[in-house]
Write a protein that holds these residues in place. Structure first.
Motif, short mmCIF file in Angstrom:
data_model
loop_
_atom_site.label_atom_id
_atom_site.label_comp_id
_atom_site.label_asym_id
_atom_site.label_seq_id
_atom_site.Cartn_x
_atom_site.Cartn_y
_atom_site.Cartn_z
N ASN A 89 -37.85 5.20 8.83
CA ASN A 89 -38.65 6.26 8.23
C ASN A 89 -39.92 5.65 7.65
N PRO A 90 -41.10 6.10 8.08
CA PRO A 90 -42.35 5.46 7.64
C PRO A 90 -42.53 5.43 6.13
N ASN A 91 -42.25 6.55 5.47
CA ASN A 91 -42.45 6.62 4.02
C ASN A 91 -41.54 5.66 3.28
N ILE A 92 -40.30 5.54 3.73
CA ILE A 92 -39.34 4.66 3.09
C ILE A 92 -39.74 3.20 3.30
N LEU A 93 -40.09 2.83 4.51
CA LEU A 93 -40.48 1.44 4.77
C LEU A 93 -41.68 1.05 3.92
N GLU A 94 -42.61 1.98 3.74
CA GLU A 94 -43.79 1.67 2.94
C GLU A 94 -43.44 1.48 1.47
N VAL A 95 -42.44 2.21 0.98
CA VAL A 95 -42.02 2.03 -0.41
C VAL A 95 -41.57 0.59 -0.64
N LEU A 96 -40.92 -0.01 0.34
CA LEU A 96 -40.46 -1.39 0.22
C LEU A 96 -41.59 -2.40 0.16
N HIS A 97 -42.80 -1.97 0.49
CA HIS A 97 -43.92 -2.91 0.57
C HIS A 97 -45.04 -2.59 -0.41
N LEU A 172 -45.17 -5.47 7.92
CA LEU A 172 -45.74 -4.21 7.48
C LEU A 172 -46.65 -4.43 6.29
N ALA A 173 -47.92 -4.12 6.45
CA ALA A 173 -48.91 -4.25 5.37
C ALA A 173 -49.47 -2.86 5.11
N ILE A 174 -49.37 -2.41 3.85
CA ILE A 174 -49.85 -1.07 3.55
C ILE A 174 -51.22 -1.08 2.86
N ASP A 175 -51.74 -2.25 2.56
CA ASP A 175 -53.04 -2.35 1.92
C ASP A 175 -54.13 -2.03 2.93
#
Length: 239
Positions: A89-97, A172-175
Motif C-alpha cells: 500500500n503506497p500510503n503505508i510504505l511512505e509512513v515507514l519512511h 523508497l525515498a519520499i523527500d
C-alpha cells in the motif's frame, strides 16, 4: 487505497486510549514530510499502536485503526499496518519512511528496521493502480470544471517520481525536495494541463522501463515480518 481517507471517524474510547498509551511509532506525513510544505500546509500525523494481546481474547476485538484524537491524525494497529505494508500500500510504505518521527519505542524501532522487508515488485502494481485512479479523477475535474485540482496533480507527480526511483534503486525515498520547484509550480497552476499530463506520461514510461531492471525482490519478506509480529504479540501478553 488510503485507509485514512476512506474510513469514517471512530469515536471509540478504547481506540483513543490505545493511541495515547500504546503507540509504538508516530510521524508527520503529507507535504511537510515530502519537503513540499507551504505556510498553509496542515500537519498530518500517522501512527502505529500495539494493542495488548489480552484484548484479542474478548469477543469485541480492538480496533484495527483509529481516527484522532488530534485533528489530521490517523493510526493503525500493528498487525493491520503490517498487512497493508506487505500488500505494498503506497500510503503505508511512505509512513515507514517519514523523516519526521515524533514517537518511537523499541517495538517501533524494530518495525522501522523492517522497511526493506516490506518492499517488493508489488509496489509497481499498487503505486501504478493508484496513479491511474488519481489521474482519472484529475481528467474528470478537467472535463467537469475546466481545470484539475492542481494540488492533487502535484501529489500524483510526486508519487510517480517516488515509484520510479524505488524501482530504479530498490529504496523508497519520499523527500521530493529535488523536484520542489517544479512540483510547486504545478500546485500553483503555473503549468498547463498538457505540460503536467506530459510529465505524468514520461514518468509512467520511465517507471515501466525501471521495472525491467529493478533490484526489488518479487515478493516481500513475509517470514521476517511474521516473526516480528509473533514475538511482539507474545511479549505484550501481560501488558
Amino acid at each position: 487505497m488510503n485507509e485514512a481517507n476512506q474510513i469514517e471517524p471512530t469515536p471509540d474510547p478504547l481506540g483513543i486510549t490505545l493511541v495515547r498509551e500504546h503507540t509504538v511509532y508516530s510521524c508527520v506525513m503529507g507535504s511537510r514530510a515530502f519537503g513540499l510544505a507551504t505556510e498553509a500546509s496542515d500537519t498530518d500525523r500517522r501512527g502505529v499502536y500495539l494493542a495488548p494481546t489480552p484484548l484479542f481474547w474478548r469477543f469485541e476485538k480492538p480496533p484495527t485503526h483509529v481516527d484522532g484524537p488530534r485533528d489530521e491524525e490517523f493510526s493503525w494497529e500493528l498487525e493491520r499496518f503490517c498487512e497493508l505494508a506487505l500488500r505494498a500500500n503506497p500510503n503505508i510504505l511512505e509512513v515507514l519512511h517519514s523523516p519526521l518521527v515524533e514517537d518511537l519505542t523499541p517495538v517501533g524501532e524494530e518495525l522501522l528496521s523492517l522497511r526493506e522487508a516490506f518492499l517488493s515488485r508489488r509496489a509497481h502494481t499498487t503505486f501504478s493502480r493508484y496513479a491511474v485512479s488519481q489521474r482519472g479523477k484529475l481528467l474528470g475535474d478537467l472535463r467537469n470544471h475546466g481545470a484539475p485540482r492542481w494540488k492533487h496533480a502535484m501529489h500524483l507527480l510526486r508519487l510517480l517520481l517516488s515509484c520510479r526511483d524505488l524501482l530504479r534503486t530498490g529504496r523508497l525515498a519520499i523527500d521530493a525536495t529535488p523536484y520542489r520547484d517544479g512540483l510547486l509550480a504545478v500546485r500553483h497552476g503555473e503549468l498547463t494541463w498538457e505540460e503536467v499530463d506530459g510529465w505524468m506520461t514520461r514518468l509512467t514510461e520511465e517507471t515501466e522501463a525501471a521495472l525491467a531492471k529493478t533490484p526489488l525482490p518479487e515478493s516481500p519478506d513475509l517470514p521476517r515480518v511474521e516473526d516480528f509480529l509473533l514475538r511482539t504479540r507474545r511479549a505484550s501478553t501481560t501488558a
